[in-house]
Motif scaffolding. Sequence first.
Motif, PDB file in Angstrom:
ATOM      1  N   PHE A   1       0.804  -1.216   0.000  1.00  0.00           N
ATOM      2  CA  PHE A   1       0.000   0.000   0.000  1.00  0.00           C
ATOM      3  C   PHE A   1       0.846   1.280   0.000  1.00  0.00           C
ATOM      4  O   PHE A   1       0.377   2.348   0.375  1.00  0.00           O
ATOM      5  CB  PHE A   1      -0.974  -0.010   1.173  1.00  0.00           C
ATOM      6  N   SER A   2       2.087   1.154  -0.429  1.00  0.00           N
ATOM      7  CA  SER A   2       2.893   2.359  -0.655  1.00  0.00           C
ATOM      8  C   SER A   2       2.622   2.923  -2.046  1.00  0.00           C
ATOM      9  O   SER A   2       3.129   3.987  -2.404  1.00  0.00           O
ATOM     10  CB  SER A   2       4.384   2.046  -0.503  1.00  0.00           C
ATOM     11  N   ASP A   3       1.812   2.226  -2.813  1.00  0.00           N
ATOM     12  CA  ASP A   3       1.462   2.631  -4.179  1.00  0.00           C
ATOM     13  C   ASP A   3      -0.036   2.903  -4.269  1.00  0.00           C
ATOM     14  O   ASP A   3      -0.856   2.056  -3.907  1.00  0.00           O
ATOM     15  CB  ASP A   3       1.862   1.526  -5.156  1.00  0.00           C
ATOM     16  N   GLN A   4      -0.415   4.071  -4.759  1.00  0.00           N
ATOM     17  CA  GLN A   4      -1.826   4.435  -4.818  1.00  0.00           C
ATOM     18  C   GLN A   4      -2.625   3.552  -5.770  1.00  0.00           C
ATOM     19  O   GLN A   4      -3.781   3.217  -5.495  1.00  0.00           O
ATOM     20  CB  GLN A   4      -1.969   5.909  -5.220  1.00  0.00           C
ATOM     21  N   ASP A   5      -2.013   3.171  -6.890  1.00  0.00           N
ATOM     22  CA  ASP A   5      -2.720   2.297  -7.830  1.00  0.00           C
ATOM     23  C   ASP A   5      -3.009   0.932  -7.203  1.00  0.00           C
ATOM     24  O   ASP A   5      -4.046   0.323  -7.483  1.00  0.00           O
ATOM     25  CB  ASP A   5      -1.894   2.114  -9.104  1.00  0.00           C
TER      26      ASP A   5
ATOM     27  N   TRP B   1       1.962  11.981   0.288  1.00  0.00           N
ATOM     28  CA  TRP B   1       0.506  11.997   0.288  1.00  0.00           C
ATOM     29  C   TRP B   1       0.015  11.385   1.590  1.00  0.00           C
ATOM     30  O   TRP B   1       0.720  10.637   2.243  1.00  0.00           O
ATOM     31  CB  TRP B   1      -0.062  11.229  -0.924  1.00  0.00           C
ATOM     32  N   ASP B   2      -1.197  11.735   1.946  1.00  0.00           N
ATOM     33  CA  ASP B   2      -1.779  11.323   3.223  1.00  0.00           C
ATOM     34  C   ASP B   2      -2.403   9.927   3.072  1.00  0.00           C
ATOM     35  O   ASP B   2      -3.438   9.759   2.430  1.00  0.00           O
ATOM     36  CB  ASP B   2      -2.842  12.338   3.655  1.00  0.00           C
TER      37      ASP B   2
ATOM     38  N   LYS C   1       5.434   9.998  15.344  1.00  0.00           N
ATOM     39  CA  LYS C   1       6.238   9.999  14.122  1.00  0.00           C
ATOM     40  C   LYS C   1       5.571   9.214  12.998  1.00  0.00           C
ATOM     41  O   LYS C   1       4.886   8.223  13.252  1.00  0.00           O
ATOM     42  CB  LYS C   1       7.604   9.381  14.412  1.00  0.00           C
ATOM     43  N   PRO C   2       5.818   9.619  11.748  1.00  0.00           N
ATOM     44  CA  PRO C   2       5.294   8.841  10.619  1.00  0.00           C
ATOM     45  C   PRO C   2       6.055   7.532  10.452  1.00  0.00           C
ATOM     46  O   PRO C   2       7.257   7.460  10.705  1.00  0.00           O
ATOM     47  CB  PRO C   2       5.524   9.762   9.417  1.00  0.00           C
ATOM     48  N   LEU C   3       5.336   6.498  10.040  1.00  0.00           N
ATOM     49  CA  LEU C   3       5.950   5.200   9.783  1.00  0.00           C
ATOM     50  C   LEU C   3       6.491   5.201   8.354  1.00  0.00           C
ATOM     51  O   LEU C   3       5.732   5.279   7.392  1.00  0.00           O
ATOM     52  CB  LEU C   3       4.912   4.087   9.955  1.00  0.00           C
ATOM     53  N   THR C   4       7.808   5.102   8.218  1.00  0.00           N
ATOM     54  CA  THR C   4       8.430   5.151   6.897  1.00  0.00           C
ATOM     55  C   THR C   4       9.177   3.871   6.534  1.00  0.00           C
ATOM     56  O   THR C   4       9.567   3.690   5.394  1.00  0.00           O
ATOM     57  CB  THR C   4       9.413   6.332   6.801  1.00  0.00           C
ATOM     58  N   THR C   5       9.387   2.985   7.489  1.00  0.00           N
ATOM     59  CA  THR C   5      10.077   1.729   7.197  1.00  0.00           C
ATOM     60  C   THR C   5       9.523   0.624   8.077  1.00  0.00           C
ATOM     61  O   THR C   5       9.032   0.874   9.174  1.00  0.00           O
ATOM     62  CB  THR C   5      11.597   1.868   7.429  1.00  0.00           C
TER      63      THR C   5
ATOM     64  N   VAL D   1      11.974   1.242   2.812  1.00  0.00           N
ATOM     65  CA  VAL D   1      11.740   2.610   3.274  1.00  0.00           C
ATOM     66  C   VAL D   1      10.852   3.329   2.276  1.00  0.00           C
ATOM     67  O   VAL D   1      11.111   3.292   1.061  1.00  0.00           O
ATOM     68  CB  VAL D   1      13.071   3.377   3.448  1.00  0.00           C
ATOM     69  N   TYR D   2       9.813   3.975   2.772  1.00  0.00           N
ATOM     70  CA  TYR D   2       8.940   4.744   1.893  1.00  0.00           C
ATOM     71  C   TYR D   2       8.427   5.969   2.637  1.00  0.00           C
ATOM     72  O   TYR D   2       7.729   5.844   3.641  1.00  0.00           O
ATOM     73  CB  TYR D   2       7.752   3.911   1.405  1.00  0.00           C
TER      74      TYR D   2
END
Length: 417
Positions: free
Chosen positions: A43-47, A98-99, A83-87, A93-94
């Motif tokens: 789900f790191s990809d919107q498509d 976008w929200d 904190k945002p979850l990035t990994t 790592v992403y």
Amino acid sequence: MRNILILFFIVFVCTACSNKEKETDTGKPKILWLDAEANFKRFSDQDSIRFYLDLAKNTGFNGIVVDVRPMEGDVLYKSKILKPLTTFGDGYVYERNWDYLQFFIDEARKRNMKVTVSAGILPAGLVRQKTGTAYEDTSWDDKVCIAYTPDGLKSMKETSEYAVFLNPALTSVQTLVSEYVSEIVSNYDFDAFTLDYCRFCNANYDFSDSTRVAFEKFIGKKVERFPEDIFTYNDKAERVPGKYYKQWWEFRSTTITNLISSIRKTIKGKKPDMKLNYWAASWIHSIYGNGQNWGSKKHYDPSEMFPEWALETYKNTGFADQLDVFMLGSYLYDVYGLDNNESIEYAIDRAYKLIGDDCEIYGTVYGENNIKNMEDAVYVCLTQSAGLMVFDIVQVIKYNMWDDIKRGIGRAEGNNN
């Protein structure tokens, strides 16, 4: 002519209302859970999000649960608190521009799907990876639960548990939870909030000095030997009850119920129409160590069923009346059998007996447990409870259970050919 126009107007309005009802009436809730950890890369990809929402909708789901605070403790929504979850996990790592949560909400709305937001309330880090909130700043150390094991007392960060839990008996932790729940509810428009891991990790936690003080206040007396007056361990590492054994479980259940009540006030104070949901395992007889009494104060008397650990007053800690929906974790292999305590049917039946009309009950199933009988599991949840939740999309994808779920929904709703 005037009468004809009036008749036309009535027909138009009725048709419009009928169409609106058809558009919004999607039957009982049929919800697919989207775990943040298992689907982090997917789900790191919107498509990809669009694709799987379309697939879920076509299968018959009319709602999703979006997990935005996994057990690592960092988050997948815009926050000024956490904190945002990035990994996660394999080091992928992403960093999104976008929200994540808002995108899910927007896309679900386009598909006429309800959105439930889930947060892991008390986890705050992964022990084996040494990552997450509790490992990023030593100021969290006094909020982390303390373990009581046969080897003695130690920080949860030093154990082999999967995740670190914060101590729900601490005012500072309760305040933190209230703040980030309020932030989510205030900043996003969705339908329900589900509490996950809103509990003690297990019976071995928390045995900190601060919890001892809170327990002494609860029972109104000093505990001379702590934790030995709660329980000790024998040479098989089994618990041996101490003088305050039963009071201890009631205290823990009271702590969790009070936290749930506080969260409810926070949510309803911001969005009165938003539902408060809670997920817990159906085996209520063995999760008392977690502080989870999901039964009713009116319909469930644990002291009669489990006198070995429950006082007569334990029933007053039931939190079903604080919920709008209880998501019953009927994560069992068998589907049928009201006399089979390892069946989904039995779990749902018992839940209604212990909860009564305090809140709605949704039967929930665990994908990997029902690979061979998912159609039946879905059917039973929808016909014998108020709704369905399937955990998790990653398992539905892995075992390609879309058609089985669709058939189960169709059977329940009388749509199969």
